[in-house]
Design a protein around this motif. Structure first.
Motif, mmCIF file in Angstrom:
data_model
loop_
_atom_site.group_PDB
_atom_site.id
_atom_site.type_symbol
_atom_site.label_atom_id
_atom_site.label_comp_id
_atom_site.label_asym_id
_atom_site.label_seq_id
_atom_site.Cartn_x
_atom_site.Cartn_y
_atom_site.Cartn_z
ATOM 1 N N UNK A 155 0.713 -0.403 0.444
ATOM 2 C CA UNK A 155 0.347 -0.003 0.242
ATOM 3 C C UNK A 155 0.979 1.014 -0.037
ATOM 4 N N UNK A 156 1.443 1.680 -1.120
ATOM 5 C CA UNK A 156 1.978 3.060 -1.294
ATOM 6 C C UNK A 156 1.058 4.159 -1.354
ATOM 7 N N UNK A 157 1.250 5.151 -0.707
ATOM 8 C CA UNK A 157 0.713 6.201 -1.241
ATOM 9 C C UNK A 157 0.357 5.769 -2.917
ATOM 10 N N UNK A 158 -0.605 6.883 -3.622
ATOM 11 C CA UNK A 158 -1.120 7.008 -4.832
ATOM 12 C C UNK A 158 0.261 8.143 -5.049
ATOM 13 N N UNK A 159 0.373 8.463 -6.491
ATOM 14 C CA UNK A 159 1.600 9.467 -7.050
ATOM 15 C C UNK A 159 1.067 10.847 -6.591
ATOM 16 N N UNK A 160 2.373 11.734 -6.430
ATOM 17 C CA UNK A 160 1.661 13.115 -5.535
ATOM 18 C C UNK A 160 1.375 13.853 -7.458
ATOM 19 N N UNK A 170 -2.301 5.203 -9.581
ATOM 20 C CA UNK A 170 -1.595 3.953 -9.369
ATOM 21 C C UNK A 170 -3.163 2.793 -9.418
ATOM 22 N N UNK A 171 -4.026 3.701 -8.615
ATOM 23 C CA UNK A 171 -5.170 2.295 -8.840
ATOM 24 C C UNK A 171 -5.312 1.843 -9.566
ATOM 25 N N UNK A 172 -5.378 0.487 -9.463
ATOM 26 C CA UNK A 172 -6.413 -0.403 -10.691
ATOM 27 C C UNK A 172 -5.687 -0.494 -11.915
ATOM 28 N N UNK A 173 -4.985 -0.530 -11.879
ATOM 29 C CA UNK A 173 -3.662 -0.167 -12.861
ATOM 30 C C UNK A 173 -2.403 -1.133 -12.066
ATOM 31 N N UNK A 202 1.428 -3.152 -8.433
ATOM 32 C CA UNK A 202 0.172 -3.584 -8.777
ATOM 33 C C UNK A 202 -0.967 -2.670 -8.660
ATOM 34 N N UNK A 203 -1.487 -3.547 -9.129
ATOM 35 C CA UNK A 203 -3.467 -2.593 -8.777
ATOM 36 C C UNK A 203 -3.811 -2.422 -7.457
ATOM 37 N N UNK A 204 -3.495 -2.888 -6.522
ATOM 38 C CA UNK A 204 -3.272 -2.674 -5.300
ATOM 39 C C UNK A 204 -2.723 -1.368 -4.832
ATOM 40 N N UNK A 205 -2.118 -0.765 -5.955
ATOM 41 C CA UNK A 205 -0.670 0.024 -5.396
ATOM 42 C C UNK A 205 0.371 -0.887 -4.036
ATOM 43 N N UNK A 206 0.636 -1.911 -4.486
ATOM 44 C CA UNK A 206 1.391 -2.713 -3.337
ATOM 45 C C UNK A 206 3.104 -3.032 -4.293
#
Length: 210
Positions: free
Chosen positions: A37-42, A50-53, A154-158
């Protein structure tokens, strides 16, 4: 007897080997999660997430021109091979103020391939440093906020990588300056994570049809 042995070698052994490796991919072919669970991109005013991709994440730094070779390697060896997948993208983090250089690079890449899934997102220096720190890798950003390493998210931001790489042991990222590393390691790992999602989708569809 000799003919039977030859037939076994030519036909049976390759089939057994195929079944062995195929079952290995299905049962053991998951790419390890190294950071959850890294943060989403700034993202600054851009609709990049990054979600779902399945994302190839990179940091180009302030000297975008000096990273052109890395970008072209990534484009030719990874993006052109996997860019056709709906849920695949490349995201490059660049300091604010370098939008023109990023646009110029994307235009150059566009001469070699469709770059609809190449994205640039821009942030302040401290914001980029804080974001990179959350990846919890064993590498650091250079002074200009760049790194030659690209990461599989991954799609879950891992952040996915290798726990037992033959050269590095724990491997968080892939050196985009090395065509050999992109060919021999990153390509294989992207295949694994794509196969993982395809298998999960097939299983879900099969469960629904029961």
């Amino acid at each position: 007897m000799k003919k039977t042995f030859v037939l076994v070698v030519l036909f049976v052994f390759p089939l057994v080997a195929y079944l062995f490796f195929a079952s290995g991919v299905n049962n053991f072919g998951k790419l390890p999660v190294l950071t959850e669970k890294i943060p989403d991109v700034p993202a600054m005013g851009q609709e990049v997430s990054l979600d779902g991709k399945i994302t190839i994440l990179g940091f180009m730094g302030a000297k975008v021109d000096s990273m052109k070779g890395n970008a072209f390697n990534l484009n030719q060896k990874i993006y052109k091979r996997f860019g056709e997948f709906t849920d695949f993208q490349v995201v490059m983090v660049v300091p604010k103020g370098k939008e023109a250089q990023a646009d110029a690079l994307k235009e150059e890449l566009g001469k070699l391939s469709n770059v609809d899934k190449w994205h640039f997102t821009f942030g302040e220096e401290e914001q980029i440093k804080a974001f990179f720190k959350q990846l919890k890798t064993n590498t650091d950003l250079d002074a200009d906020l760049s790194t030659p390493y690209a990461f599989i998210i991954d799609k879950d931001r891992n952040l996915r990588g290798r726990e037992d790489d033959e050269d590095e042991g724990l491997k968080y990222g892939f050196d985009t300056s090395s065509v050999a590393e992109l060919n021999n390691k990153m390509e294989d790992d992207v295949k694994i994570i794509l196969a993982e999602y395809r298998l999960a989708l097939k299983k879900n569809n099969a469960d629904r049809s029961k």
